[in-house]
Design a protein around this motif. Structure first.
Motif, PDB file in Angstrom:
ATOM      1  N   ALA A  29       0.830  -1.205   0.000  1.00  0.00           N
ATOM      2  CA  ALA A  29       0.000   0.000   0.000  1.00  0.00           C
ATOM      3  C   ALA A  29       0.864   1.255   0.000  1.00  0.00           C
ATOM      4  O   ALA A  29       0.536   2.240  -0.664  1.00  0.00           O
ATOM      5  CB  ALA A  29      -0.943  -0.004   1.206  1.00  0.00           C
ATOM      6  N   ALA A  30       1.968   1.230   0.712  1.00  0.00           N
ATOM      7  CA  ALA A  30       2.864   2.384   0.754  1.00  0.00           C
ATOM      8  C   ALA A  30       3.554   2.596  -0.592  1.00  0.00           C
ATOM      9  O   ALA A  30       3.697   3.728  -1.056  1.00  0.00           O
ATOM     10  CB  ALA A  30       3.902   2.207   1.859  1.00  0.00           C
ATOM     11  N   VAL A  31       3.973   1.519  -1.229  1.00  0.00           N
ATOM     12  CA  VAL A  31       4.658   1.624  -2.515  1.00  0.00           C
ATOM     13  C   VAL A  31       3.702   2.126  -3.593  1.00  0.00           C
ATOM     14  O   VAL A  31       4.042   3.015  -4.386  1.00  0.00           O
ATOM     15  CB  VAL A  31       5.277   0.265  -2.924  1.00  0.00           C
ATOM     16  CG1 VAL A  31       5.754   0.282  -4.365  1.00  0.00           C
ATOM     17  CG2 VAL A  31       6.416  -0.095  -1.988  1.00  0.00           C
ATOM     18  N   ILE A  32       2.495   1.584  -3.613  1.00  0.00           N
ATOM     19  CA  ILE A  32       1.512   1.975  -4.625  1.00  0.00           C
ATOM     20  C   ILE A  32       0.998   3.385  -4.359  1.00  0.00           C
ATOM     21  O   ILE A  32       0.750   4.145  -5.282  1.00  0.00           O
ATOM     22  CB  ILE A  32       0.333   0.978  -4.652  1.00  0.00           C
ATOM     23  CG1 ILE A  32       0.791  -0.376  -5.177  1.00  0.00           C
ATOM     24  CG2 ILE A  32      -0.798   1.506  -5.516  1.00  0.00           C
ATOM     25  CD1 ILE A  32      -0.259  -1.457  -5.101  1.00  0.00           C
ATOM     26  N   GLY A  33       0.825   3.723  -3.089  1.00  0.00           N
ATOM     27  CA  GLY A  33       0.278   5.023  -2.739  1.00  0.00           C
ATOM     28  C   GLY A  33      -1.217   4.938  -2.480  1.00  0.00           C
ATOM     29  O   GLY A  33      -1.820   3.870  -2.553  1.00  0.00           O
ATOM     30  N   THR A  34      -1.806   6.071  -2.202  1.00  0.00           N
ATOM     31  CA  THR A  34      -3.219   6.099  -1.829  1.00  0.00           C
ATOM     32  C   THR A  34      -4.090   6.815  -2.850  1.00  0.00           C
ATOM     33  O   THR A  34      -5.300   6.847  -2.710  1.00  0.00           O
ATOM     34  CB  THR A  34      -3.397   6.777  -0.459  1.00  0.00           C
ATOM     35  OG1 THR A  34      -2.841   8.099  -0.528  1.00  0.00           O
ATOM     36  CG2 THR A  34      -2.711   5.991   0.643  1.00  0.00           C
ATOM     37  N   ASP A  35      -3.459   7.381  -3.879  1.00  0.00           N
ATOM     38  CA  ASP A  35      -4.190   8.160  -4.871  1.00  0.00           C
ATOM     39  C   ASP A  35      -4.008   7.548  -6.254  1.00  0.00           C
ATOM     40  O   ASP A  35      -2.870   7.397  -6.722  1.00  0.00           O
ATOM     41  CB  ASP A  35      -3.660   9.598  -4.864  1.00  0.00           C
ATOM     42  CG  ASP A  35      -4.378  10.510  -5.835  1.00  0.00           C
ATOM     43  OD1 ASP A  35      -5.391  10.105  -6.440  1.00  0.00           O
ATOM     44  OD2 ASP A  35      -3.915  11.664  -5.984  1.00  0.00           O
TER      45      ASP A  35
END
Length: 103
Positions: A29-35
């Protein structure tokens, strides 16, 4: 760099009683991001799809947090948010420190 940051995330969450699987998803989730915009979608359809994937990943993390630690949904949401924010911060710090390329 990414493997070192992933190891730090895994260590942090396992010390709190979560599994490596949960930690791996937090790292993802951190690598992909939230947006979805950060993933450079080529169309509105792709943007919508990525948004759904990101929401699904967060939902999976919430379910795991509730299951693994026996906590209610609201505290689980706070924990998941904190874990993702910490992992993203670690990635940003490592990138600024010049430990290698992108994500």
């Amino acid at each position: 760099m990414v493997q070192r940051v992933k190891a730090a995330t895994l260590n942090r969450v396992t010390e709190e009683g979560y599994t490596d699987g949960y930690g791996a998803l937090v790292h993802l989730a951190a690598v992909i991001g939230t947006d979805p915009e950060g993933l450079s979608p080529k169309s509105d359809e792709e943007r919508f799809a990525w948004g759904g994937h990101l929401k699904g990943l967060r939902a999976a993390l919430l379910c795991l947090a509730m299951h693994e630690r026996g906590i209610a949904p609201e505290p689980a949401a706070l924990v998941v948010s904190r874990h993702i924010e910490d992992a993203m911060s670690d990635l940003e710090h490592a990138a600024r420190a010049g430990c290698g390329g992108g994500r």
